[in-house]
Structures are given as structure tokens and as C-alpha cells.
Design an enzyme around this catalytic site. Structure first.
Site, PDB file in Angstrom:
ATOM      1  N   ASP A  34      11.259  25.149   4.315  1.00  0.00           N
ATOM      2  CA  ASP A  34      12.000  25.512   5.525  1.00  0.00           C
ATOM      3  C   ASP A  34      13.483  25.223   5.234  1.00  0.00           C
ATOM      4  O   ASP A  34      14.179  26.037   4.628  1.00  0.00           O
ATOM      5  CB  ASP A  34      11.408  24.675   6.671  1.00  0.00           C
ATOM      6  CG  ASP A  34      11.973  24.990   8.044  1.00  0.00           C
ATOM      7  OD1 ASP A  34      13.031  25.611   8.130  1.00  0.00           O
ATOM      8  OD2 ASP A  34      11.365  24.583   9.039  1.00  0.00           O
ATOM      9  N   GLU A  64       3.831  23.738  -2.785  1.00  0.00           N
ATOM     10  CA  GLU A  64       4.163  23.388  -1.401  1.00  0.00           C
ATOM     11  C   GLU A  64       3.663  24.487  -0.458  1.00  0.00           C
ATOM     12  O   GLU A  64       3.559  25.651  -0.848  1.00  0.00           O
ATOM     13  CB  GLU A  64       5.688  23.195  -1.309  1.00  0.00           C
ATOM     14  CG  GLU A  64       6.251  22.815   0.029  1.00  0.00           C
ATOM     15  CD  GLU A  64       5.740  21.518   0.609  1.00  0.00           C
ATOM     16  OE1 GLU A  64       4.536  21.453   0.916  1.00  0.00           O
ATOM     17  OE2 GLU A  64       6.539  20.579   0.804  1.00  0.00           O
TER      18      GLU A  64
HETATM   19  P1  IMP Z   1      11.795  21.342   5.139  1.00  0.00           P
HETATM   20  O1  IMP Z   1      12.034  19.940   4.657  1.00  0.00           O
HETATM   21  O2  IMP Z   1      12.682  21.683   6.317  1.00  0.00           O
HETATM   22  O3  IMP Z   1      11.893  22.382   4.053  1.00  0.00           O
HETATM   23  O4  IMP Z   1      10.350  21.416   5.751  1.00  0.00           O
HETATM   24  C1  IMP Z   1       9.260  21.350   4.957  1.00  0.00           C
HETATM   25  C2  IMP Z   1       8.093  20.724   5.672  1.00  0.00           C
HETATM   26  O5  IMP Z   1       8.181  20.861   7.106  1.00  0.00           O
HETATM   27  C3  IMP Z   1       6.856  21.458   5.283  1.00  0.00           C
HETATM   28  O6  IMP Z   1       6.250  20.860   4.166  1.00  0.00           O
HETATM   29  C4  IMP Z   1       6.012  21.376   6.502  1.00  0.00           C
HETATM   30  O7  IMP Z   1       5.278  20.179   6.471  1.00  0.00           O
HETATM   31  C5  IMP Z   1       6.978  21.317   7.646  1.00  0.00           C
HETATM   32  N1  IMP Z   1       7.188  22.643   8.265  1.00  0.00           N
HETATM   33  C6  IMP Z   1       8.269  23.441   8.163  1.00  0.00           C
HETATM   34  N2  IMP Z   1       8.123  24.563   8.877  1.00  0.00           N
HETATM   35  C7  IMP Z   1       6.906  24.481   9.461  1.00  0.00           C
HETATM   36  C8  IMP Z   1       6.163  25.355  10.335  1.00  0.00           C
HETATM   37  O8  IMP Z   1       6.581  26.464  10.723  1.00  0.00           O
HETATM   38  N3  IMP Z   1       4.932  24.910  10.705  1.00  0.00           N
HETATM   39  C9  IMP Z   1       4.413  23.720  10.291  1.00  0.00           C
HETATM   40  N4  IMP Z   1       5.064  22.881   9.488  1.00  0.00           N
HETATM   41  C10 IMP Z   1       6.305  23.260   9.055  1.00  0.00           C
HETATM   42 MG    MG Z   2       4.319  20.657   3.157  1.00  0.00          MG
END
Ligand code: IMP
Ligand code: MG
Length: 178
Positions: free
Chosen positions: A106, A102
């Protein structure tokens, strides 16, 4: 500092390409120790991880395979976090060592959905590799085996990461100017 504008937002240089590659090399060193005799399948989560996966895979010096998966969340009425697969799996993962690749974890919500999707696939050993990790945002409990760089909760772009589809082509990582 040389800022760039992407769509309506301004970004400043944050992690240079050389530092990214050093982090990737460290991850590869750990993978060599853990995975060299397991012929792992690297399962890259599209779109964002494509660039990281390319650099990572070039640096591996043990038998390994690579494949790509892409998910979207169900857009129905359920809020149970189910995802639908758009691309792959075209191979069996039963009995295999699989490394999910990945770009960034986040909150962890997206990765948890992928884990849920894979949970009935009879994978022998599942590991997670992420280039970037936002520990202050992370809400889940699954173990991340390989982390490249931990960052604060800033929005970043470049090296595969996008802002509304743009900026994935940048070889350095930039962060938003507030
Ligand atoms: P999560 O589900 O919150 O862990 O986010 C994961 C997904 O959100 C990643 O695979 C990215 O596609 C997107 N994402 C999270 N943070 C960022 C960032 O700072 N910039 C761009 N995409 C992000
Ligand atoms: Mg991603």
C-alpha cells in the site's frame, strides 16, 4: 450484487478467485524466467500473504524453498521505523536469492521496514513479489519485481487480507462499500 457484512462494514465482490489465480500464474511465468536456476528462498510475510504464498508455491516448477517471517513495529518511543521479528529467520540467507512474498503493498512503509531488517543479512539477490499493489498510495522507491494486480486505494478483504482479523478465509477479494 451479493454483498457481505464483516463486523461493522459492508463489502462487495471485487476480484474473483479465478482472476487471482490468473495473476498468480503470470507472476510464476516471470519467476520461471528469472529464478529457475537460483534455488530461491521464498520468504513469506505473515499473516496476510499465507494464502497467496500457498497458491504461488504450488505453481512453481523449479527448485525453491519457502519460509515464513512475521514482524511487529517497535512500540517504544522511537519513530525510526524499526521492526522486531516475531517469527523466523531460522535459516541463513547469506549468499542466497531471496524473494519476499507479500499480500499487498500500500504505502510501502511495512515492506521498507522488512527491507531494513534484512539489509545486514548478506543476501545475494533480493526480489519482491506482491499480489496486490496500490500505486496511488505508494510512497517509497524500492523496486517491486513481481506485481499481480494493481488496484485503486479501496480497502479490500479476503484471500488472506483481513479486516480486524476477520475475512482472511474468503477465496475471492471483496472491497468496502463506501
Ligand atoms: P503499507 O505498509 O501501507 O504498504 O501496508 C501494507 C500492509 O497493510 C499490508 O501488509 C496489509 O497488512 C495492510 N493493508 C494495506 N492495504 C490493505 C487493504 O486494503 N486491506 C487489508 N489490509 C491492507
Ligand atoms: Mg501483509
Amino acid at each position: 450484487m451479493a454483498t457481505i457484512t464483516v463486523l461493522d462494514k459492508v463489502f462487495e465482490p471485487y476480484i474473483p478467485h479465478t482472476k487471482i489465480l490468473t495473476a498468480v500464474e503470470k507472476m510464476v511465468d516471470k519467476m520461471e524466467r528469472d529464478l529457475a536456476d537460483k534455488n530461491p528462498l521464498f520468504l513469506v510475510i505473515l499473516n496476510g500473504a499465507f494464502m497467496f504464498a500457498g497458491d504461488l508455491f504450488k505453481k512453481l516448477h523449479f527448485p525453491a524453498e519457502i519460509s515464513f517471517i512475521k514482524f511487529v513495529s517497535y512500540s517504544g518511543t522511537q519513530s525510526t521505523g524499526h521492526v522486531r521479528q516475531l517469527i523466523g529467520l531460522d535459516e541463513s540467507v547469506e549468499g542466497r536469492t531471496v524473494v519476499l512474498v507479500e499480500d499487498i503493498v500500500d504505502t510501502g512503509i511495512s515492506m521498507e521496514k522488512v527491507l531494513e531488517y534484512l539489509s545486514d543479512k548478506k543476501i545475494k539477490e533480493l526480489r519482491i513479489a506482491t499480489l496486490l499493489f496500490k500505486p496511488n498510495s505508494y510512497q517509497k522507491n524500492f523496486k517491486i519485481d513481481y506485481i499481480g494486480i494493481e488496484i485503486p486505494n479501496d480497502f479490500i478483504i479476503g484471500y488472506g487480507l483481513d479486516y480486524n482479523g476477520q475475512a482472511r478465509n474468503l477465496k475471492d477479494i471483496y472491497k468496502i462499500v463506501q
